[in-house]
Design an enzyme around this catalytic site. Structure first.
Site, PDB file in Angstrom:
ATOM      1  N   HIS A 217      -4.734  -1.994  -1.303  1.00  0.00           N
ATOM      2  CA  HIS A 217      -5.616  -0.903  -0.118  1.00  0.00           C
ATOM      3  C   HIS A 217      -6.907  -0.729  -0.084  1.00  0.00           C
ATOM      4  O   HIS A 217      -7.328  -1.701  -0.781  1.00  0.00           O
ATOM      5  CB  HIS A 217      -5.355   0.325  -1.718  1.00  0.00           C
ATOM      6  CG  HIS A 217      -4.030   0.669  -1.827  1.00  0.00           C
ATOM      7  ND1 HIS A 217      -3.819   1.727  -0.824  1.00  0.00           N
ATOM      8  CD2 HIS A 217      -3.519   0.911  -2.443  1.00  0.00           C
ATOM      9  CE1 HIS A 217      -2.381   2.414  -1.094  1.00  0.00           C
ATOM     10  NE2 HIS A 217      -2.032   1.994  -2.585  1.00  0.00           N
TER      11      HIS A 217
ATOM     12  N   ARG B 243      -6.765  -1.097  -7.353  1.00  0.00           N
ATOM     13  CA  ARG B 243      -6.052  -1.374  -6.017  1.00  0.00           C
ATOM     14  C   ARG B 243      -6.571  -2.278  -4.849  1.00  0.00           C
ATOM     15  O   ARG B 243      -6.069  -3.239  -4.098  1.00  0.00           O
ATOM     16  CB  ARG B 243      -5.169  -0.591  -6.165  1.00  0.00           C
ATOM     17  CG  ARG B 243      -4.300   0.683  -7.187  1.00  0.00           C
ATOM     18  CD  ARG B 243      -3.275  -0.559  -7.762  1.00  0.00           C
ATOM     19  NE  ARG B 243      -2.297  -0.262  -6.750  1.00  0.00           N
ATOM     20  CZ  ARG B 243      -0.824  -0.333  -7.263  1.00  0.00           C
ATOM     21  NH1 ARG B 243      -1.318  -1.647  -8.425  1.00  0.00           N
ATOM     22  NH2 ARG B 243       0.129  -0.618  -6.108  1.00  0.00           N
TER      23      ARG B 243
ATOM     24  N   HIS C  76       5.564   0.455  -0.242  1.00  0.00           N
ATOM     25  CA  HIS C  76       5.264   2.102   0.697  1.00  0.00           C
ATOM     26  C   HIS C  76       4.046   2.183   1.393  1.00  0.00           C
ATOM     27  O   HIS C  76       2.890   0.808   0.572  1.00  0.00           O
ATOM     28  CB  HIS C  76       5.096   3.011  -0.808  1.00  0.00           C
ATOM     29  CG  HIS C  76       4.948   3.556  -1.713  1.00  0.00           C
ATOM     30  ND1 HIS C  76       3.100   3.395  -2.184  1.00  0.00           N
ATOM     31  CD2 HIS C  76       5.348   1.903  -2.816  1.00  0.00           C
ATOM     32  CE1 HIS C  76       2.772   3.323  -3.401  1.00  0.00           C
ATOM     33  NE2 HIS C  76       3.646   2.182  -3.752  1.00  0.00           N
TER      34      HIS C  76
ATOM     35  N   GLY D  50      -1.619   6.092  -3.719  1.00  0.00           N
ATOM     36  CA  GLY D  50      -1.055   6.529  -5.326  1.00  0.00           C
ATOM     37  C   GLY D  50      -1.650   6.393  -6.401  1.00  0.00           C
ATOM     38  O   GLY D  50      -1.914   7.535  -7.277  1.00  0.00           O
ATOM     39  N   HIS D  51      -1.777   5.263  -6.845  1.00  0.00           N
ATOM     40  CA  HIS D  51      -3.044   5.299  -8.377  1.00  0.00           C
ATOM     41  C   HIS D  51      -4.049   6.907  -8.025  1.00  0.00           C
ATOM     42  O   HIS D  51      -4.614   7.219  -9.224  1.00  0.00           O
ATOM     43  CB  HIS D  51      -3.611   3.947  -8.298  1.00  0.00           C
ATOM     44  CG  HIS D  51      -2.351   3.621  -8.889  1.00  0.00           C
ATOM     45  ND1 HIS D  51      -1.300   2.540  -8.327  1.00  0.00           N
ATOM     46  CD2 HIS D  51      -2.488   3.057 -10.410  1.00  0.00           C
ATOM     47  CE1 HIS D  51      -1.182   2.199  -9.636  1.00  0.00           C
ATOM     48  NE2 HIS D  51      -1.659   2.000 -10.427  1.00  0.00           N
TER      49      HIS D  51
ATOM     50  N   ARG E 113      -0.483  -1.800   5.482  1.00  0.00           N
ATOM     51  CA  ARG E 113      -1.167  -2.637   4.303  1.00  0.00           C
ATOM     52  C   ARG E 113      -2.915  -3.418   4.233  1.00  0.00           C
ATOM     53  O   ARG E 113      -2.251  -3.923   5.586  1.00  0.00           O
ATOM     54  CB  ARG E 113      -0.009  -2.839   3.106  1.00  0.00           C
ATOM     55  CG  ARG E 113       0.820  -1.846   2.152  1.00  0.00           C
ATOM     56  CD  ARG E 113      -0.251  -1.293   1.606  1.00  0.00           C
ATOM     57  NE  ARG E 113       0.889  -0.376   0.069  1.00  0.00           N
ATOM     58  CZ  ARG E 113       0.843   0.400  -0.775  1.00  0.00           C
ATOM     59  NH1 ARG E 113      -0.531  -0.563  -1.466  1.00  0.00           N
ATOM     60  NH2 ARG E 113       1.311   1.316  -1.315  1.00  0.00           N
TER      61      ARG E 113
ATOM     62  N   LYS F 290       2.403   9.686   3.279  1.00  0.00           N
ATOM     63  CA  LYS F 290       2.196   8.460   3.393  1.00  0.00           C
ATOM     64  C   LYS F 290       3.733   7.953   4.471  1.00  0.00           C
ATOM     65  O   LYS F 290       3.582   7.791   5.107  1.00  0.00           O
ATOM     66  CB  LYS F 290       3.023   7.506   1.716  1.00  0.00           C
ATOM     67  CG  LYS F 290       1.459   6.911   1.467  1.00  0.00           C
ATOM     68  CD  LYS F 290       2.267   6.580  -0.695  1.00  0.00           C
ATOM     69  CE  LYS F 290       1.010   6.034  -1.395  1.00  0.00           C
ATOM     70  NZ  LYS F 290       0.605   4.524  -0.944  1.00  0.00           N
TER      71      LYS F 290
END
Length: 511
Positions: free
Chosen positions: A465, A459, A393, A399-400, A340, A332
């Site tokens: 995302h 997400r 971020h 991340g999930h 995003r 990231k």
């Protein structure tokens, strides 16, 4: 054992031999990674291509009226990221109240498994590409269908329209049947076994045995129809780091039955909850659901505990999450810095309002989804499920997805993927009860893969995302977990054939 003079010299010699063996195991693991070739990390080159940084994450920093970051501040931010100096991070150029999320994790080291900087992802879709456009069209449809129960995807006009439009896009990468997106493949991933049965995994519905009680998986959710950041002034303030007020909650807890419910679940989980719950549910089925390579399944005199028993399983599942996250945080912050979806929605809005000229692929600009968004909300911004939109971020990878990818990999290595889940269920359209599921058998492996994409795509459903961020995040977490399994394989005394499981790409691997 004592010698004739009563000393412990023999025991000390044995201990010394063990210390040398322990050192050798650690040394060989370190040497394995040390000898791996030095790798480069490919990017889509958008950060170099666009001087105004329109294709990169900049939320929380100062922006102009178009939502474009102040380039001098962006350059300072890059210098800080590249320095790695903890003191420099205190000078991150922020505009509002919100803080950047843990950029220094990109520099953390792990003691087991590969170093985060040794794991590679493909480049993210580029800003002007048809794939990026397709991902945004999917996200607009996600927003439009947040309150449609999964049970009604086959008949609801919005989900039927979504499947039809996604089928015709130039470069949509989601699963298809005979070249078409169907209501049964809509917003799903083509992981092994995961397209079988209901949209939601059994591990997000079934009761969780916990110590001496049972947890019913009915969760708090937000009220239907409540979406955020569709007003431009509000959107711009949030890009500059403001914190808006929170949402209104449904007073009735419900089983997950809509994308909004799934988005709320992945808003409140912290990392290991879904993997831990899945392991506790599978453990309830007994050793028949355990991986057939477990060395104690055929023993007449022993059972596993610290090794190849319940503590081993729970430890591996939960310990995998953080290395997965660290690998994602490196990608990231230090490699991709992908913008995003809410930021891309701002680019689309300003282009179509005639305020800017961005190289956006026409598949999204001319889409039915975008037209419906404007008709509904009066802007072209991507409606968010969370008042503050995305966290601070970058978007690639998710991340999930990384932490659930790591946990699910561990679960597939430790349990029997072919075990058929008894008494499967499905939530009613109001989310108030579970009823019997009738359909093809659901296996542990398929439902674990389904859990992985539920957490990742939740997400997406929230608007924070993209599809590629989720799928590649799963693969990254899988790589981290494989490294941990490889290192631990050398530590066991048991006669153990190795960890065998099916990867997300369908290939079988033995470690």
């Amino acid at each position: 054992m004592k010698d004739k003079k009563g000393s412990l010299k023999g025991d000390l010699k044995a201990l010394k031999r063990r210390l040398k063996k322990a050192f050798k195991i650690r040394e060989e693991a370190a040497e394995f990674y040390k000898e791996q070739p030095v790798i480069s990390h490919p990017t889509n080159k958008d950060e170099l291509r666009y001087e105004n940084k329109i294709a990169n994450f900049s939320k929380g920093m100062p922006h102009n009226e178009l939502g474009e970051v102040n380039v001098d501040d962006y350059d300072e931010y890059i210098q800080i990221l590249n320095s790695g100096d903890p003191e420099d991070f205190e000078d991150l150029p922020l505009e509002g109240e919100r803080k950047m999320v843990n950029p220094q994790a990109a520099y953390a080291f792990e003691m087991v498994g590969p170093d985060s900087h040794q794991l590679v992802l493909p480049p993210a879709p580029s800003f002007s590409s048809a794939e990026m456009a397709a991902e945004m069209v999917e996200l607009y449809w996600h927003a439009l269908t947040r309150d449609v129960p999964f049970n009604e995807y086959d008949t609801n006009p919005l989900t039927l329209a979504a499947a039809n439009e996604l089928s015709g896009l130039t470069d949509f990468r989601g699963p298809k049947i005979d070249g078409k997106v169907t209501p049964g493949t809509l917003f799903r991933d083509n992981l092994p076994g995961a397209l079988t049965g209901p949209y939601i995994s059994q591990f997000l519905w079934k009761d969780i045995p916990y110590v001496s009680t049972t947890i019913t998986q009915r969760y708090r959710t937000t009220k239907a129809g409540e979406d955020f950041l569709t007003d431009y002034d509000e959107w711009l303030a949030v890009q500059n780091g403001s914190i808006p007020p929170g949402p209104d909650y449904d007073p009735t807890p419900r089983y997950i039955r809509t994308a909004r419910d799934m988005a709320e679940f992945v808003y409140n989980d912290r990392s290991v909850e879904s993997g831990l719950a899945a392991s506790l549910i599978i453990l309830r089925y007994g050793t028949a659901a355990w991986d057939k390579n477990n060395p104690y399944l055929d023993s007449d005199t022993q059972i596993g505990f610290s090794t190849f028993g319940v503590p081993h399983i729970l430890d591996f599942v939960t310990r995998a999450a953080r290395p997965g996250l660290e690998a994602a945080w490196f990608q990231k912050w230090l490699v991709h810095r992908r913008l995003r979806p809410e930021e891309f929605g701002g680019r689309i809005h300003n282009k179509l309002m005639g305020k800017a000229d961005y190289p956006i692929h026409p598949d999204v600009l001319n889409s039915e989804a975008l037209a419906k968004i404007y008709e509904t909300y009066g802007s072209y911004l991507l409606p968010q499920a969370y008042p503050e939109g995305c966290p601070l971020h970058p978007a690639y990878p998710a991340g999930h997805a990384a932490f659930v990818g790591a946990m699910v990999t561990m679960l597939k290595a430790l349990f029997d993927e072919s075990f058929v889940i008894p008494d499967p269920v499905i939530a009613t359209s109001d989310g108030l009860q579970l009823i019997d599921y009738e359909g093809p058998p659901l296996t542990v492996g398929g439902e674990l893969n389904k859990l992985a994409y539920n957490i990742a795509n939740g997400r997406d459903a929230a608007g924070v995302h993209f599809r590629a961020s989720g799928l590649n995040g799963l693969n990254l977490g899988e790589q981290a977990a494989i490294g941990i399994l490889r290192d631990y394989k050398a530590t066991y005394n048991e006669d153990f054939e190795g960890f065998t499981f099916t990867k997300f790409d369908g290939r079988t691997i033995t470690i």
